[in-house]
Design a protein around this motif. Structure first.
Motif, PDB file in Angstrom:
ATOM      1  N   THR A 604       0.859  -0.943   0.213  1.00  0.00           N
ATOM      2  CA  THR A 604      -0.090   0.093  -0.053  1.00  0.00           C
ATOM      3  C   THR A 604       0.819   1.170  -0.123  1.00  0.00           C
ATOM      4  OG1 THR A 604      -1.790  -1.164   1.213  1.00  0.00           O
ATOM      5  CG2 THR A 604      -1.827   1.244   1.017  1.00  0.00           C
ATOM      6  N   LYS A 605       0.661   2.101  -1.033  1.00  0.00           N
ATOM      7  CA  LYS A 605       1.513   3.269  -1.250  1.00  0.00           C
ATOM      8  C   LYS A 605       1.116   4.339   0.078  1.00  0.00           C
ATOM      9  CE  LYS A 605       2.062   3.185  -6.267  1.00  0.00           C
ATOM     10  NZ  LYS A 605       1.521   3.743  -7.320  1.00  0.00           N
ATOM     11  N   TRP A 606       1.973   4.887   0.630  1.00  0.00           N
ATOM     12  CA  TRP A 606       1.983   5.940   1.646  1.00  0.00           C
ATOM     13  C   TRP A 606       0.808   6.967   1.409  1.00  0.00           C
ATOM     14  CZ3 TRP A 606       1.976   6.238   6.650  1.00  0.00           C
ATOM     15  CH2 TRP A 606       2.075   7.409   7.203  1.00  0.00           C
ATOM     16  N   GLY A 607       0.980   7.630   0.159  1.00  0.00           N
ATOM     17  CA  GLY A 607      -0.018   8.589  -0.109  1.00  0.00           C
ATOM     18  C   GLY A 607      -1.629   8.011  -0.200  1.00  0.00           C
ATOM     19  N   ASP A 608      -1.564   6.750  -0.469  1.00  0.00           N
ATOM     20  CA  ASP A 608      -3.016   6.419  -0.347  1.00  0.00           C
ATOM     21  C   ASP A 608      -3.848   6.494   0.805  1.00  0.00           C
ATOM     22  OD1 ASP A 608      -2.666   5.769  -3.279  1.00  0.00           O
ATOM     23  OD2 ASP A 608      -2.456   3.804  -2.893  1.00  0.00           O
ATOM     24  N   ILE A 609      -2.676   6.329   1.867  1.00  0.00           N
ATOM     25  CA  ILE A 609      -3.484   6.369   3.095  1.00  0.00           C
ATOM     26  C   ILE A 609      -3.313   7.663   4.338  1.00  0.00           C
ATOM     27  CG2 ILE A 609      -3.560   3.774   3.337  1.00  0.00           C
ATOM     28  CD1 ILE A 609      -1.132   3.826   5.084  1.00  0.00           C
ATOM     29  N   ASN A 610      -2.008   8.196   3.660  1.00  0.00           N
ATOM     30  CA  ASN A 610      -1.908   9.278   4.435  1.00  0.00           C
ATOM     31  C   ASN A 610      -2.196  10.758   3.633  1.00  0.00           C
ATOM     32  OD1 ASN A 610      -0.058  10.637   6.447  1.00  0.00           O
ATOM     33  ND2 ASN A 610       1.138  11.362   5.208  1.00  0.00           N
ATOM     34  N   ARG A 611      -3.178  11.478   4.255  1.00  0.00           N
ATOM     35  CA  ARG A 611      -3.949  12.480   3.602  1.00  0.00           C
ATOM     36  C   ARG A 611      -3.916  13.646   4.364  1.00  0.00           C
ATOM     37  NH1 ARG A 611      -4.738  10.144  -1.570  1.00  0.00           N
ATOM     38  NH2 ARG A 611      -6.623  11.333  -1.912  1.00  0.00           N
ATOM     39  N   TYR A 612      -4.212  14.835   3.513  1.00  0.00           N
ATOM     40  CA  TYR A 612      -4.638  16.164   3.788  1.00  0.00           C
ATOM     41  C   TYR A 612      -6.224  16.489   3.434  1.00  0.00           C
ATOM     42  CZ  TYR A 612      -5.150  20.932   4.484  1.00  0.00           C
ATOM     43  OH  TYR A 612      -5.659  22.172   4.966  1.00  0.00           O
ATOM     44  N   GLN A 613      -6.661  16.905   4.758  1.00  0.00           N
ATOM     45  CA  GLN A 613      -8.245  17.125   4.517  1.00  0.00           C
ATOM     46  C   GLN A 613      -8.512  18.104   5.583  1.00  0.00           C
ATOM     47  OE1 GLN A 613     -11.838  14.790   5.634  1.00  0.00           O
ATOM     48  NE2 GLN A 613     -11.383  14.208   3.698  1.00  0.00           N
ATOM     49  N   ARG A 614      -9.140  19.227   5.319  1.00  0.00           N
ATOM     50  CA  ARG A 614      -9.594  20.308   6.060  1.00  0.00           C
ATOM     51  C   ARG A 614     -10.980  20.477   6.274  1.00  0.00           C
ATOM     52  NH1 ARG A 614      -7.391  26.837   6.340  1.00  0.00           N
ATOM     53  NH2 ARG A 614      -8.434  26.950   8.283  1.00  0.00           N
ATOM     54  N   PRO A 615     -11.591  19.800   7.224  1.00  0.00           N
ATOM     55  CA  PRO A 615     -13.287  19.574   7.386  1.00  0.00           C
ATOM     56  C   PRO A 615     -13.502  20.825   7.867  1.00  0.00           C
ATOM     57  CG  PRO A 615     -11.969  18.349   8.932  1.00  0.00           C
ATOM     58  CD  PRO A 615     -10.908  18.753   7.974  1.00  0.00           C
ATOM     59  N   ALA A 616     -14.832  21.244   7.422  1.00  0.00           N
ATOM     60  CA  ALA A 616     -15.509  22.575   7.693  1.00  0.00           C
ATOM     61  C   ALA A 616     -15.614  22.604   9.133  1.00  0.00           C
ATOM     62  CB  ALA A 616     -16.865  22.587   6.942  1.00  0.00           C
ATOM     63  N   ASP A 617     -15.780  21.773  10.163  1.00  0.00           N
ATOM     64  CA  ASP A 617     -15.895  21.813  11.447  1.00  0.00           C
ATOM     65  C   ASP A 617     -14.581  21.690  12.146  1.00  0.00           C
ATOM     66  OD1 ASP A 617     -15.464  19.083  11.279  1.00  0.00           O
ATOM     67  OD2 ASP A 617     -17.493  18.685  12.418  1.00  0.00           O
ATOM     68  N   GLY A 618     -13.584  21.371  11.459  1.00  0.00           N
ATOM     69  CA  GLY A 618     -12.057  21.171  11.779  1.00  0.00           C
ATOM     70  C   GLY A 618     -11.938  19.924  12.688  1.00  0.00           C
ATOM     71  N   LYS A 619     -13.024  18.895  12.514  1.00  0.00           N
ATOM     72  CA  LYS A 619     -12.662  17.771  13.610  1.00  0.00           C
ATOM     73  C   LYS A 619     -13.401  16.644  12.629  1.00  0.00           C
ATOM     74  CE  LYS A 619     -16.534  18.853  16.382  1.00  0.00           C
ATOM     75  NZ  LYS A 619     -16.927  19.043  17.859  1.00  0.00           N
ATOM     76  N   THR A 620     -14.151  16.667  11.793  1.00  0.00           N
ATOM     77  CA  THR A 620     -14.945  15.336  11.169  1.00  0.00           C
ATOM     78  C   THR A 620     -14.338  14.968   9.957  1.00  0.00           C
ATOM     79  OG1 THR A 620     -17.041  16.334  12.448  1.00  0.00           O
ATOM     80  CG2 THR A 620     -17.331  14.644  10.591  1.00  0.00           C
ATOM     81  N   PHE A 621     -13.175  14.153  10.078  1.00  0.00           N
ATOM     82  CA  PHE A 621     -12.510  13.595   8.812  1.00  0.00           C
ATOM     83  C   PHE A 621     -13.424  12.632   8.203  1.00  0.00           C
ATOM     84  CE2 PHE A 621      -9.486  15.978  11.268  1.00  0.00           C
ATOM     85  CZ  PHE A 621      -8.600  16.480  10.703  1.00  0.00           C
ATOM     86  N   SER A 622     -13.247  12.470   6.806  1.00  0.00           N
ATOM     87  CA  SER A 622     -14.106  11.316   6.350  1.00  0.00           C
ATOM     88  C   SER A 622     -13.357  11.036   4.824  1.00  0.00           C
ATOM     89  CB  SER A 622     -15.333  11.996   5.678  1.00  0.00           C
ATOM     90  OG  SER A 622     -16.019  10.980   4.981  1.00  0.00           O
ATOM     91  N   ASP A 623     -13.280   9.522   4.843  1.00  0.00           N
ATOM     92  CA  ASP A 623     -12.693   8.831   3.703  1.00  0.00           C
ATOM     93  C   ASP A 623     -13.534   9.235   2.332  1.00  0.00           C
ATOM     94  OD1 ASP A 623     -10.741   7.731   5.307  1.00  0.00           O
ATOM     95  OD2 ASP A 623     -11.703   5.870   5.622  1.00  0.00           O
ATOM     96  N   ALA A 625     -14.855  12.138   1.716  1.00  0.00           N
ATOM     97  CA  ALA A 625     -14.650  13.476   1.429  1.00  0.00           C
ATOM     98  C   ALA A 625     -13.442  13.593   0.534  1.00  0.00           C
ATOM     99  CB  ALA A 625     -14.778  14.420   2.430  1.00  0.00           C
ATOM    100  N   PRO A 626     -13.308  14.725  -0.344  1.00  0.00           N
ATOM    101  CA  PRO A 626     -12.050  14.942  -1.234  1.00  0.00           C
ATOM    102  C   PRO A 626     -10.846  15.336  -0.026  1.00  0.00           C
ATOM    103  CG  PRO A 626     -13.749  16.434  -1.671  1.00  0.00           C
ATOM    104  CD  PRO A 626     -14.358  15.701  -0.702  1.00  0.00           C
ATOM    105  N   SER A 627      -9.763  14.623  -0.490  1.00  0.00           N
ATOM    106  CA  SER A 627      -8.517  14.797  -0.009  1.00  0.00           C
ATOM    107  C   SER A 627      -7.211  14.693  -0.527  1.00  0.00           C
ATOM    108  CB  SER A 627      -8.326  13.779   1.508  1.00  0.00           C
ATOM    109  OG  SER A 627      -8.165  12.605   0.799  1.00  0.00           O
ATOM    110  N   LEU A 628      -6.132  15.165  -0.208  1.00  0.00           N
ATOM    111  CA  LEU A 628      -5.107  15.040  -1.044  1.00  0.00           C
ATOM    112  C   LEU A 628      -4.015  14.137  -0.384  1.00  0.00           C
ATOM    113  CD1 LEU A 628      -4.452  18.998  -1.503  1.00  0.00           C
ATOM    114  CD2 LEU A 628      -5.221  17.377  -3.252  1.00  0.00           C
ATOM    115  N   PRO A 629      -3.058  13.405  -1.365  1.00  0.00           N
ATOM    116  CA  PRO A 629      -2.170  12.418  -0.782  1.00  0.00           C
ATOM    117  C   PRO A 629      -0.879  13.346  -0.204  1.00  0.00           C
ATOM    118  CG  PRO A 629      -1.958  12.629  -3.014  1.00  0.00           C
ATOM    119  CD  PRO A 629      -3.226  13.394  -2.827  1.00  0.00           C
ATOM    120  N   VAL A 630      -0.217  12.728   0.618  1.00  0.00           N
ATOM    121  CA  VAL A 630       1.005  13.520   1.450  1.00  0.00           C
ATOM    122  C   VAL A 630       2.077  12.595   1.563  1.00  0.00           C
ATOM    123  CG1 VAL A 630       1.738  15.087   3.493  1.00  0.00           C
ATOM    124  CG2 VAL A 630      -0.526  14.997   2.691  1.00  0.00           C
ATOM    125  N   GLY A 631       3.329  13.018   0.979  1.00  0.00           N
ATOM    126  CA  GLY A 631       4.482  12.218   1.160  1.00  0.00           C
ATOM    127  C   GLY A 631       4.992  12.243   2.427  1.00  0.00           C
TER     128      GLY A 631
END
Length: 724
Positions: A604-623, A625-631
């Protein structure tokens, strides 16, 4: 401790009516606002121009409220020990500890006795916030309906871990103040502290710079969105750019046309616990001191605790000796804290450094000796680079071990004044042309030109080495002259130096293991052998390395003290010598199995599971919702940039701490600087500046700083006065 428990039949502060402002206040607000111009550039960064320094402070606080009033209020709920009014009983003993350490009455006295010029700044601080609330009646503060100017004196250090407790754990405070005082020997055994702490500061001399000018790299690691990027300019000589901690009116890490400063969190010993021998006579507590008994003094702590039914009020008796507040007990003795967590001069010093124009002026500001938790990496337009390990440094008798509680019953353990600036551990213009500090020992800050450990008392710099510093020393010591972009590239280097220690024993264990084990682990081990030890979003090895490295870290014996915990390289080396070959392979096999089970495949590639996301409420992250891979990964493994991530009731991991505001600055006849901030400047999910810097932040592509007004106006997105 004994306490009165009252159910207050009053409305919760959350339901209070909005504060009414007097006509005098409103007139003052409007006069200040008219003297302030705010220009938001094309990244949403506020450039605040005022006739006076106080005007600029007023405008700053107004823009901070525009961007994140909630963050401001939260910081003051913490600093004033009033979090229970919103969060309920879970924050009870955090509030108790903060109220014990800093008394609001002292802050009020300091405000009233302040120099007139500085009182004007504190007045402008409060007025800026209050004017925002006045002009935005839809904003409903959770507690603070009216900000007071003395609040600024409760928050005089801009670092993320600004409260020194001398090693007392929050649980120890809860144990002491949650029981009868006769249980003074109660023992609290803390859990392992696994928080990430770290920041990087680099200073580059003209001899190491391609331009022939000094450069500074500012890279704090803090919880995401902890600070704002701003510029403050006044006709009184203020012209400073950088990061401001929410709710403060000074640039904490930044630069002006002449000099710049990066604060890294310091492990210097600046707070001490005194073990007090106490006894009770006629209902009164006393403690021994130089053969006599002195009365323990008390202060009532009032805590309003939000409950489902309303507000529950607790009144707790706080105990004090002349050393300071009693925060807990060990071995039958009360522990009183002596520290410098809150002071008028600390706030003054934080302001004065922002206006320093020379190395001498900067040192003069530091001469107030009040910055209790920060190291400073410095560079200026005259080509100077410097590093100070701490600033507030008490003189002590070196015969005592100040890492541990000292005997409070004798005057022999009293502080003996403060060390002046030039007596602290420092480096001025080293011949190698570079300085680094990564919350690591100062005795390796400049290669062979580092300070001599034998010339300083042990309490000044009790910490050890870490893998970030090992990496930084290698990168900065390569002899190459750097451009500003090359400095940024080094600051974003993804090499994981810890695996230089972790991997060789694993490979050795693998080669010696039976063929059946080799066959089962052949694929994962070969992947690790081929890895260049740089984290990358497309790397399978990064996934295995982070999960395996994290599992190994859990095997570390608990540090016996805060200082021991800083010896990262030594502790990891010792661990790998302690673990048997079988244990290492078993841990690695368990990780491979866990990754396979969780993600369906160990590849499994790191970027597939390690993500940047900024939820509107600052705490409710979701697989979903859109997110970006991070190395990037956590700096715990020696990587210079940091992206601390974990699962958030999700399958994937999401970042929450690490790189925040970062700046690279080149000094000269004109400032040349580049910055990046986590996600974007705005806290409004509907704003284009909510995540417009996210991709750049991940890749290390910085934006150009608009430092000069002509450039700001060319890129102006909005120009206005506060209240418009």
């Amino acid at each position: 401790m004994k306490k009165n428990l009252i159910i207050a039949l009053i409305l919760s502060p959350i339901l209070c009516f909005a504060q009414k402002y007097s006509s005098t206040e409103i007139k003052r607000f409007k006069q200040q606002a008219a003297a302030v111009t705010i220009v938001r550039d094309n990244w949403g960064v506020p450039h605040i121009y005022g006739k006076t320094d106080a005007n600029a402070v007023f405008g700053l606080m107004y823009t901070e409220c525009e961007d994140n009033f909630k963050g401001i209020e939260q910081n003051y709920l913490y600093q004033l020990g009033r979090q229970t009014e919103v969060a309920g009983s879970k924050e009870l003993y955090t509030d108790v500890q903060l109220q014990l350490i800093a008394d609001t009455a002292d802050a009020i006295k300091d405000y009233r006795a302040a120099a007139p010029w500085f009182r004007e700044l504190m007045d402008a601080f409060a007025d800026g916030v209050n004017y925002y609330l006045y002009t935005h009646p839809a904003i409903k503060p959770a507690v603070f309906q009216h900000f007071e100017p003395w609040y600024a004196l409760m928050f005089t250090d801009g670092s993320v871990s600004a409260t020194v407790t001398g090693g007392i754990n929050l649980g120890e405070t809860a144990k002491f103040y949650g029981n009868e005082p006769e249980k003074i020997g109660a023992v609290y055994r803390p859990k392992v502290d696994d928080r990430e702490t770290g920041s990087n500061g680099f200073a580059i001399a003209p001899s190491k710079s391609k331009s022939g000018h000094a450069m500074l790299y500012i890279n704090p690691h803090v919880p995401f969105y902890f600070r704002s990027e701003v510029q403050l300019v006044s006709d009184e000589g203020l012209d400073v750019y950088g990061a401001v901690t929410w709710g403060q009116f000074f640039v904490y890490q930044g630069f002006n046309p002449h000099c710049g400063w990066m604060h890294t969190s310091s492990n210097a010993d600046v707070g001490d616990l005194y073990a007090e021998k106490v006894t009770k006579k006629d209902g009164q507590w006393f403690y021994e001191y130089d053969g006599k008994l002195k009365p323990v003094t008390t202060r009532k702590l009032v805590l309003n605790i939000k409950t489902a039914a309303g507000v529950e009020q607790k009144v707790i008796t706080g105990y004090y000796t002349h050393h300071g507040p009693v925060l807990g007990s060990r071995d039958g003795k009360w522990l009183a804290l002596k520290a410098n967590n809150r002071s008028y001069n600390a706030l003054v010093e934080s302001w004065l450094i922002t206006k320093a124009k020379t190395f001498a002026e900067y040192k003069k500001a530091m001469g107030l000796l009040q910055n209790a938790t920060n190291n400073t990496v410095y560079a200026d337009d005259q080509g100077n680079i410097a590093f100070w390990y701490g600033n507030f440094m008490p003189k002590r008798n070196p015969a005592y071990d100040w890492r541990l509680p000292v005997d409070g019953s004798t005057s022999a353990t009293e502080w003996q004044g403060l060390h002046p600036v030039d007596e602290s551990v420092h480096v001025y213009n080293p011949a190698n042309g570079w300085i680094q500090n990564c919350n690591s020992t100062p005795f390796a800050s400049s290669g062979k030109y580092s300070p001599d450990k034998n010339k300083y008392p042990a309490y000044m710099a009790p910490d050890g080495q870490n893998f970030r510093a090992v990496n930084a020393i290698k990168l900065l010591g390569d002899g190459k002259k750097l451009s500003i972009d090359e400095l940024i590239a080094k600051g974003y280097n993804h090499y994981l130096a810890a695996f230089d220690v972790l991997l060789p024993p694993l490979f050795k264990a693998y080669e010696a293991t039976p063929d059946s084990v080799k066959q089962a682990l052949a694929g994962p081990v070969n992947t690790m052998k081929q890895w260049d030890r740089n984290s990358d979003a497309n790397s399978v090895a990064t996934t295995l390395a982070v999960e395996w490295g994290t599992a190994l870290m859990r095997k570390l014996p608990a540090a016996k003290s805060d200082e021991e915990g800083t010896y990262q390289t030594e502790r990891i080396n010792n661990l790998m010598q302690t673990l048997t070959a079988k244990q290492q392979l078993e841990i690695f096999a368990e990780v491979v199995s866990a990754v396979t089970k969780r993600y369906g495949n160990w590849e499994t590639k790191w970027g597939d599971i390690n993500r940047y996301q900024r939820p509107a409420d600052g705490k409710t992250f979701s697989d979903n919702a859109p997110s970006l891979p991070v190395g990037a990964v956590s700096s715990a493994f020696g990587q210079l940039p940091s992206f601390q991530s974990r699962t958030m009731d999700t399958k994937k991991r999401y970042g929450y701490s690490g790189n925040s505001f970062i700046a690279a600055v080149e000094f000269g006849t004109r400032i040349k600087a580049k910055t990046i901030i986590t996600g974007g400047q705005s806290f409004n999910p509907a704003s284009k500046h909510y995540t417009d810097q996210a991709g750049m932040y991940i890749e290390g592509k910085f934006k150009d700083v608009l430092f000069y007004k002509a450039d700001v106006l060319k890129h102006a997105e909005k120009t206005y006065h506060p209240g418009e």
